[in-house]
Design a protein around this motif. Sequence first.
Motif, short mmCIF file in Angstrom:
data_model
loop_
_atom_site.label_atom_id
_atom_site.label_comp_id
_atom_site.label_asym_id
_atom_site.label_seq_id
_atom_site.Cartn_x
_atom_site.Cartn_y
_atom_site.Cartn_z
N PHE A 1 0.83 -1.20 0.00
CA PHE A 1 0.00 0.00 0.00
C PHE A 1 0.87 1.26 0.00
CE2 PHE A 1 -2.79 -3.17 2.03
CZ PHE A 1 -3.81 -3.15 1.10
N ASN A 2 2.13 1.11 0.35
CA ASN A 2 3.05 2.24 0.43
C ASN A 2 3.87 2.45 -0.83
OD1 ASN A 2 2.21 2.51 3.10
ND2 ASN A 2 3.82 1.16 3.84
N ASP A 3 3.78 1.56 -1.79
CA ASP A 3 4.61 1.63 -2.99
C ASP A 3 3.73 1.36 -4.21
OD1 ASP A 3 6.76 1.81 -4.66
OD2 ASP A 3 7.83 0.08 -3.86
N SER A 4 4.09 1.96 -5.32
CA SER A 4 3.29 1.79 -6.54
C SER A 4 3.77 0.62 -7.39
CB SER A 4 3.34 3.08 -7.37
OG SER A 4 4.67 3.34 -7.77
N VAL A 5 4.83 -0.07 -6.97
CA VAL A 5 5.37 -1.19 -7.74
C VAL A 5 4.75 -2.50 -7.23
CG1 VAL A 5 7.44 -2.42 -8.44
CG2 VAL A 5 7.52 0.04 -8.09
N VAL A 6 4.26 -3.30 -8.16
CA VAL A 6 3.72 -4.63 -7.85
C VAL A 6 4.63 -5.65 -8.52
CG1 VAL A 6 1.76 -6.20 -8.08
CG2 VAL A 6 1.36 -3.76 -7.69
N SER B 1 -2.75 -13.46 -16.27
CA SER B 1 -3.20 -12.34 -17.08
C SER B 1 -4.39 -11.63 -16.44
CB SER B 1 -3.54 -12.80 -18.50
OG SER B 1 -4.59 -13.72 -18.48
N LYS B 2 -5.25 -12.37 -15.77
CA LYS B 2 -6.40 -11.78 -15.08
C LYS B 2 -5.94 -10.88 -13.93
CE LYS B 2 -10.47 -13.41 -12.56
NZ LYS B 2 -11.18 -14.62 -12.14
N VAL B 3 -5.00 -11.36 -13.12
CA VAL B 3 -4.50 -10.58 -11.99
C VAL B 3 -3.73 -9.37 -12.48
CG1 VAL B 3 -2.96 -10.64 -9.99
CG2 VAL B 3 -4.48 -12.56 -10.43
N ARG B 4 -2.90 -9.56 -13.49
CA ARG B 4 -2.15 -8.42 -14.05
C ARG B 4 -3.11 -7.37 -14.62
NH1 ARG B 4 3.03 -11.14 -17.14
NH2 ARG B 4 4.10 -11.76 -15.23
N GLY B 5 -4.18 -7.82 -15.26
CA GLY B 5 -5.18 -6.91 -15.81
C GLY B 5 -5.82 -6.04 -14.74
N LYS B 6 -6.07 -6.63 -13.58
CA LYS B 6 -6.66 -5.86 -12.47
C LYS B 6 -5.70 -4.78 -11.99
CE LYS B 6 -9.85 -9.32 -10.74
NZ LYS B 6 -10.27 -10.14 -9.61
N TYR B 7 -4.42 -5.11 -11.93
CA TYR B 7 -3.44 -4.12 -11.49
C TYR B 7 -3.20 -3.06 -12.57
CZ TYR B 7 -2.28 -6.44 -7.13
OH TYR B 7 -2.34 -6.96 -5.86
N ARG B 8 -3.30 -3.44 -13.84
CA ARG B 8 -3.09 -2.47 -14.92
C ARG B 8 -4.18 -1.41 -14.94
NH1 ARG B 8 -1.36 -7.04 -18.74
NH2 ARG B 8 0.90 -6.91 -18.64
N LYS B 9 -5.38 -1.79 -14.52
CA LYS B 9 -6.49 -0.84 -14.48
C LYS B 9 -6.24 0.28 -13.47
CE LYS B 9 -10.10 -4.02 -15.95
NZ LYS B 9 -11.32 -4.73 -15.55
N SER B 10 -5.48 -0.03 -12.43
CA SER B 10 -5.16 0.98 -11.42
C SER B 10 -4.14 1.95 -11.99
CB SER B 10 -4.60 0.33 -10.16
OG SER B 10 -5.51 -0.61 -9.65
N LEU C 1 4.02 -2.56 -12.91
CA LEU C 1 4.18 -4.01 -12.78
C LEU C 1 5.62 -4.37 -13.10
CD1 LEU C 1 0.96 -5.25 -14.58
CD2 LEU C 1 1.29 -4.81 -12.17
N GLN C 2 6.22 -5.16 -12.23
CA GLN C 2 7.60 -5.59 -12.46
C GLN C 2 7.67 -7.11 -12.29
OE1 GLN C 2 10.55 -3.36 -10.41
NE2 GLN C 2 12.22 -4.67 -11.08
N VAL C 3 8.24 -7.77 -13.28
CA VAL C 3 8.35 -9.23 -13.27
C VAL C 3 9.70 -9.62 -12.67
CG1 VAL C 3 8.40 -11.30 -14.69
CG2 VAL C 3 6.88 -9.43 -15.28
N LEU C 4 9.66 -10.54 -11.73
CA LEU C 4 10.89 -11.09 -11.15
C LEU C 4 11.32 -12.27 -12.01
CD1 LEU C 4 9.84 -11.10 -7.40
CD2 LEU C 4 11.35 -9.48 -8.52
#
Length: 135
Positions: A41-46, A106-115, A120-123
Amino acid sequence: MKYVRILFAVALAFVFCSAFTLKDKEKKEKAVYAFGVGASFNDSVVYFTEVQMLDSVELDKSGFLPKRDLYTYQLKNFLEYEMKKPDYTCMIYFSENKSKLEKEVSKVRGKYRKSKGVVLQVLPPAGFMFKKPQE
């Protein structure tokens, strides 16, 4: 005639016993796949991990991943100690079907992309891999 009956009984017993051992051989281990998500909640990176095959793991009778909390803590500890990103909430998604799990990614990433404002960063697997927890 007596020997024929004995031979027939032995053959029947052999066939009967081998039928039960074939069921165990047919039972095949299914691979379990997983990916993780770390958000704060404190950072914009997922942070997302790639879909990975878990090493020598089977789902339990109810379809859950045993010790799934320890897999989540692996991701949390990696973000906290290796990447110096404290206070991340981590989740793990798992399935025996890799294609269904990729749809879930892809569903979870899509939810975060809407915000708005979320990055989004891939490890990569070279950086982070899930390991089987110690027993």
